[in-house]
Scaffold this motif. Structure first.
Motif, PDB file in Angstrom:
ATOM      1  N   THR A  59       0.833  -1.203   0.000  1.00  0.00           N
ATOM      2  CA  THR A  59       0.000   0.000   0.000  1.00  0.00           C
ATOM      3  C   THR A  59       0.865   1.249   0.000  1.00  0.00           C
ATOM      4  O   THR A  59       0.560   2.237  -0.687  1.00  0.00           O
ATOM      5  N   TRP A  60       1.941   1.240   0.780  1.00  0.00           N
ATOM      6  CA  TRP A  60       2.860   2.385   0.777  1.00  0.00           C
ATOM      7  C   TRP A  60       3.456   2.610  -0.611  1.00  0.00           C
ATOM      8  O   TRP A  60       3.609   3.761  -1.048  1.00  0.00           O
ATOM      9  N   GLY A  61       3.813   1.534  -1.300  1.00  0.00           N
ATOM     10  CA  GLY A  61       4.374   1.667  -2.640  1.00  0.00           C
ATOM     11  C   GLY A  61       3.389   2.307  -3.609  1.00  0.00           C
ATOM     12  O   GLY A  61       3.756   3.204  -4.388  1.00  0.00           O
ATOM     13  N   ILE A  62       2.128   1.874  -3.564  1.00  0.00           N
ATOM     14  CA  ILE A  62       1.108   2.461  -4.437  1.00  0.00           C
ATOM     15  C   ILE A  62       0.893   3.931  -4.102  1.00  0.00           C
ATOM     16  O   ILE A  62       0.795   4.792  -4.993  1.00  0.00           O
ATOM     17  N   LEU A  63       0.850   4.246  -2.804  1.00  0.00           N
ATOM     18  CA  LEU A  63       0.651   5.630  -2.390  1.00  0.00           C
ATOM     19  C   LEU A  63       1.807   6.514  -2.852  1.00  0.00           C
ATOM     20  O   LEU A  63       1.592   7.646  -3.306  1.00  0.00           O
ATOM     21  N   THR A  64       3.016   6.016  -2.763  1.00  0.00           N
ATOM     22  CA  THR A  64       4.181   6.797  -3.201  1.00  0.00           C
ATOM     23  C   THR A  64       4.083   7.136  -4.683  1.00  0.00           C
ATOM     24  O   THR A  64       4.393   8.258  -5.103  1.00  0.00           O
ATOM     25  N   LEU A  65       3.646   6.179  -5.491  1.00  0.00           N
ATOM     26  CA  LEU A  65       3.493   6.435  -6.937  1.00  0.00           C
ATOM     27  C   LEU A  65       2.420   7.495  -7.190  1.00  0.00           C
ATOM     28  O   LEU A  65       2.588   8.366  -8.054  1.00  0.00           O
ATOM     29  N   LEU A  66       1.326   7.441  -6.436  1.00  0.00           N
ATOM     30  CA  LEU A  66       0.248   8.406  -6.638  1.00  0.00           C
ATOM     31  C   LEU A  66       0.629   9.804  -6.179  1.00  0.00           C
ATOM     32  O   LEU A  66       0.114  10.806  -6.708  1.00  0.00           O
ATOM     33  N   VAL A  67       1.517   9.906  -5.214  1.00  0.00           N
ATOM     34  CA  VAL A  67       1.931  11.213  -4.685  1.00  0.00           C
ATOM     35  C   VAL A  67       3.184  11.724  -5.396  1.00  0.00           C
ATOM     36  O   VAL A  67       3.732  12.763  -5.046  1.00  0.00           O
ATOM     37  N   LEU A  68       3.626  11.005  -6.421  1.00  0.00           N
ATOM     38  CA  LEU A  68       4.854  11.381  -7.128  1.00  0.00           C
ATOM     39  C   LEU A  68       4.811  12.812  -7.667  1.00  0.00           C
ATOM     40  O   LEU A  68       5.824  13.526  -7.582  1.00  0.00           O
ATOM     41  N   PRO A  69       3.680  13.298  -8.238  1.00  0.00           N
ATOM     42  CA  PRO A  69       3.673  14.701  -8.700  1.00  0.00           C
ATOM     43  C   PRO A  69       3.976  15.693  -7.581  1.00  0.00           C
ATOM     44  O   PRO A  69       4.745  16.656  -7.787  1.00  0.00           O
ATOM     45  N   GLU A  70       3.388  15.499  -6.401  1.00  0.00           N
ATOM     46  CA  GLU A  70       3.660  16.400  -5.289  1.00  0.00           C
ATOM     47  C   GLU A  70       5.106  16.300  -4.831  1.00  0.00           C
ATOM     48  O   GLU A  70       5.736  17.308  -4.475  1.00  0.00           O
ATOM     49  N   ILE A  71       5.645  15.067  -4.846  1.00  0.00           N
ATOM     50  CA  ILE A  71       7.039  14.890  -4.431  1.00  0.00           C
ATOM     51  C   ILE A  71       7.978  15.612  -5.382  1.00  0.00           C
ATOM     52  O   ILE A  71       8.924  16.306  -4.970  1.00  0.00           O
ATOM     53  N   VAL A  72       7.733  15.492  -6.691  1.00  0.00           N
ATOM     54  CA  VAL A  72       8.582  16.153  -7.695  1.00  0.00           C
ATOM     55  C   VAL A  72       8.511  17.666  -7.533  1.00  0.00           C
ATOM     56  O   VAL A  72       9.535  18.364  -7.558  1.00  0.00           O
ATOM     57  N   LEU A  73       7.297  18.202  -7.375  1.00  0.00           N
ATOM     58  CA  LEU A  73       7.150  19.644  -7.202  1.00  0.00           C
ATOM     59  C   LEU A  73       7.846  20.130  -5.931  1.00  0.00           C
ATOM     60  O   LEU A  73       8.438  21.223  -5.912  1.00  0.00           O
ATOM     61  N   THR A  74       7.795  19.326  -4.876  1.00  0.00           N
ATOM     62  CA  THR A  74       8.462  19.709  -3.624  1.00  0.00           C
ATOM     63  C   THR A  74       9.974  19.774  -3.810  1.00  0.00           C
ATOM     64  O   THR A  74      10.637  20.719  -3.354  1.00  0.00           O
ATOM     65  N   VAL A  75      10.536  18.780  -4.477  1.00  0.00           N
ATOM     66  CA  VAL A  75      11.982  18.777  -4.732  1.00  0.00           C
ATOM     67  C   VAL A  75      12.381  19.969  -5.585  1.00  0.00           C
ATOM     68  O   VAL A  75      13.362  20.685  -5.287  1.00  0.00           O
ATOM     69  N   VAL A  76      11.603  20.235  -6.655  1.00  0.00           N
ATOM     70  CA  VAL A  76      11.910  21.373  -7.529  1.00  0.00           C
ATOM     71  C   VAL A  76      11.801  22.685  -6.755  1.00  0.00           C
ATOM     72  O   VAL A  76      12.639  23.592  -6.898  1.00  0.00           O
ATOM     73  N   GLY A  77      10.771  22.784  -5.916  1.00  0.00           N
ATOM     74  CA  GLY A  77      10.598  24.002  -5.138  1.00  0.00           C
ATOM     75  C   GLY A  77      11.727  24.243  -4.158  1.00  0.00           C
ATOM     76  O   GLY A  77      12.192  25.374  -3.995  1.00  0.00           O
ATOM     77  N   PHE A  78      12.208  23.191  -3.504  1.00  0.00           N
ATOM     78  CA  PHE A  78      13.325  23.332  -2.567  1.00  0.00           C
ATOM     79  C   PHE A  78      14.608  23.709  -3.298  1.00  0.00           C
ATOM     80  O   PHE A  78      15.416  24.493  -2.796  1.00  0.00           O
ATOM     81  N   VAL A  79      14.814  23.133  -4.495  1.00  0.00           N
ATOM     82  CA  VAL A  79      16.055  23.392  -5.234  1.00  0.00           C
ATOM     83  C   VAL A  79      16.069  24.804  -5.811  1.00  0.00           C
ATOM     84  O   VAL A  79      17.068  25.529  -5.731  1.00  0.00           O
ATOM     85  N   THR A  80      14.930  25.213  -6.416  1.00  0.00           N
ATOM     86  CA  THR A  80      14.885  26.512  -7.090  1.00  0.00           C
ATOM     87  C   THR A  80      14.503  27.653  -6.159  1.00  0.00           C
ATOM     88  O   THR A  80      14.822  28.807  -6.423  1.00  0.00           O
TER      89      THR A  80
END
Length: 525
Positions: free
Chosen positions: A455-476
């Protein structure tokens, strides 16, 4: 009669394994892991044969004292883990006290912890192989130490019967055991640093423990190897007297528990007071939400999931301090959201056969799913919001607040949708209501972990857009990316939550009777 008790113990174990292939697989994997750990311990004890006598004595006495202490402390906070031969269930049978004591002791020795402790204790003989008298004494002292562990554990369990009959004590003790487990990393680091800083004091500590009931049996061979037979003799008497005293106290407390078993405390509720059922709407979904939120308030099986809330920030603060950066601390809100979002994964499993009420009354699956999500959201939403605001304020990272809120609420809402579907398809072995939250059938932990990680693995895939945006936001450091992350988290998370409630509801409508049948099978295990 002793043989009958032992056969009963292993018969229950065999039947529980035959009910579920996954439990059998889990037991096999656990046994392999346990044998690996035991092998490392045995190799270490054999290697001590080539170490200086003082070093070997220090390690064996310290480790042995910790083992005895662990056996005695665990029943206080985890009573009910193994109730195969629970004395309360044997009270109705006219069993002679002496044979009952022997049977329960042998059952403890032949259990998995007892076998591991016995093998490790006997391995200390190899540590003293260079000293014949010490090696011979190690055989006797190993048996004495194992009996002290088992009898001490049974004695504490018998003495705590009256406490265990009180619901609040069971709830608090069951939850508190999670604190050292979650904080295991900082504890290990702190202990390691303390050991390095006070290594010179360890021999003196071991020598002091050798004169106590915890370390006396382990210290006898060490004294013989050091050429101190008088000290060894006195410590052997301490070990024997300790075992005799434990047996005496256990016998008296067990006799009292069998003659006058403590009844569980009950509470009368005034007529007309319906608690949360008077707060939520008078709809099927509202009734389910009120019942589930009542469980979250009172059932320790639910409450133990909330213990991570204050501990996650503590962990992140500890590691942030070591990294000299508070960035990690600001992730406390999203991480707690990720964990709490899966809180309904075992909801139907916790219902057990009481789920029959839903099936019999024709509760729609959509109402069931929505009610359970609302109950958890009442707790999780304020917690995630408050934790995110507090940690951002501590780190003075207000620019990242939209990003972190988007990630946190995106994970929380998406998790609601995922568990709404998965919990309508999967039931896992869980403790029954009123049992200790740590009580489980053999292999149940592996089955639960497998379901959780999937279940955690499926949830991580579904939240991937938010994770990517968070990483980009922290970097930029872009404020625009932060607000985009907040909008995406709320919209995408809400859409996934609604979709999950609908899909899970349909699944529950189709498979409700089959789910109930599987719950009955698990309850019979």
């Amino acid at each position: 009669m002793v043989a009958t008790l032992l056969r009963l113990r292993f018969l229950v174990l065999r039947n529980s394994l035959r009910r579920s292939t996954w439990q059998l697989v889990a037991v096999i994997i656990g046994a392999v892991y346990g044998l690996g750990v035991l092998g490392i311990a045995v190799i270490g004890l054999v290697a001590l044969a080539f170490a200086p006598q003082e070093l070997a004595a220090t390690i064996i006495v310290l480790a042995g004292s910790a083992v005895v202490l662990g056996w005695i402390v665990v029943p206080l906070i985890a009573a009910g883990v193994d109730q195969t031969l629970d004395p309360a269930r044997l009270a109705q049978f006219p069993l002679p006290m002496s044979k009952l004591l022997v049977g329960l002791t042998l059952a403890g020795v032949l259990g998995v912890p007892g076998v591991i402790t016995t093998i490790a204790s006997l391995a200390t003989v190899a540590s003293w192989i260079r000293y014949p008298f010490a090696a011979a004494a190690a055989v006797v002292c190993a048996a004495l130490a194992v009996l002290t562990c088992v009898v001490g554990s049974r004695m504490v369990a018998a003495l705590s019967v009256s406490l265990q009959s009180q619901r609040r004590f069971r709830e608090i003790s069951s939850i508190l055991i999670f604190i050292p487990l979650i904080l295991l990393g900082p504890i290990i680091i702190g202990v390691s640093q303390s050991v390095r800083n006070s290594a010179d004091a360890l021999p003196a500590i071991a020598d002091g423990l050798g004169w106590t009931p915890l370390g006396a049996a382990w210290s006898v061979p060490a004294d013989l190897a050091a050429g101190d037979p008088a000290g060894a003799g006195f410590k052997f008497l301490i070990a024997v007297a300790t075992l005799a005293l434990l047996v005496f106290i256990w016998r008296r407390s067990l006799a009292a528990a069998l003659v006058s078993p403590h009844a569980a405390a009950s509470k009368r509720v005034a007529r007309g007071k319906i608690g949360l059922f008077g707060v939520f709407p008078a709809t099927p979904a509202g009734a389910v939400a009120a019942r589930c939120l009542t469980y979250w308030r009172r059932d320790p099986r639910y409450a133990r999931q909330l213990i991570v809330v204050p501990l996650i920030p503590v962990l992140l603060a500890f590691y942030s301090n070591n990294m000299h950066s508070l960035t990690l601390l600001t992730l406390a809100g999203p991480l707690v959201a990720f964990l709490l979002s899966l809180g309904t994964l075992a909801d139907i499993s916790y219902d057990g056969t009481a789920f029959a009420v839903h099936v019999a009354d024709g509760v729609r699956g959509r109402d069931d799913r929505l009610g359970r999500v609302v109950a958890l959201a009442v707790i999780a939403v304020p917690v995630v919001l408050a934790l995110t605001l507090i940690t951002v304020g501590i780190a003075n990272a207000w620019a990242e607040l939209p990003l972190l809120l988007g990630l946190g609420f995106g994970a929380l809402l998406s998790g609601f949708g995922v568990t709404s579907v998965s919990s309508a398809r999967i039931v896992i072995p869980v403790p029954a209501a009123g049992d200790n939250p740590f009580k489980s059938a053999p292999g149940a932990g592996f089955t639960t972990a497998l379901s959780s990680f999937a279940t955690w693995g499926i949830l991580t895939l579904l939240v991937l857009p938010e994770i990517v945006l968070t990483v980009v936001g922290f970097v930029t450091g872009s404020a625009l990316v932060g607000w985009i992350g907040l909008v995406v988290g709320l919209l995408l998370g809400t859409a996934l939550a609604i979709a999950g409630i609908r899909l899970g509801g349909r699944q529950l409508d189709r498979s409700g009777p089959q789910l109930l049948s599987r719950l009955k099978t698990l309850r019979g295990a």
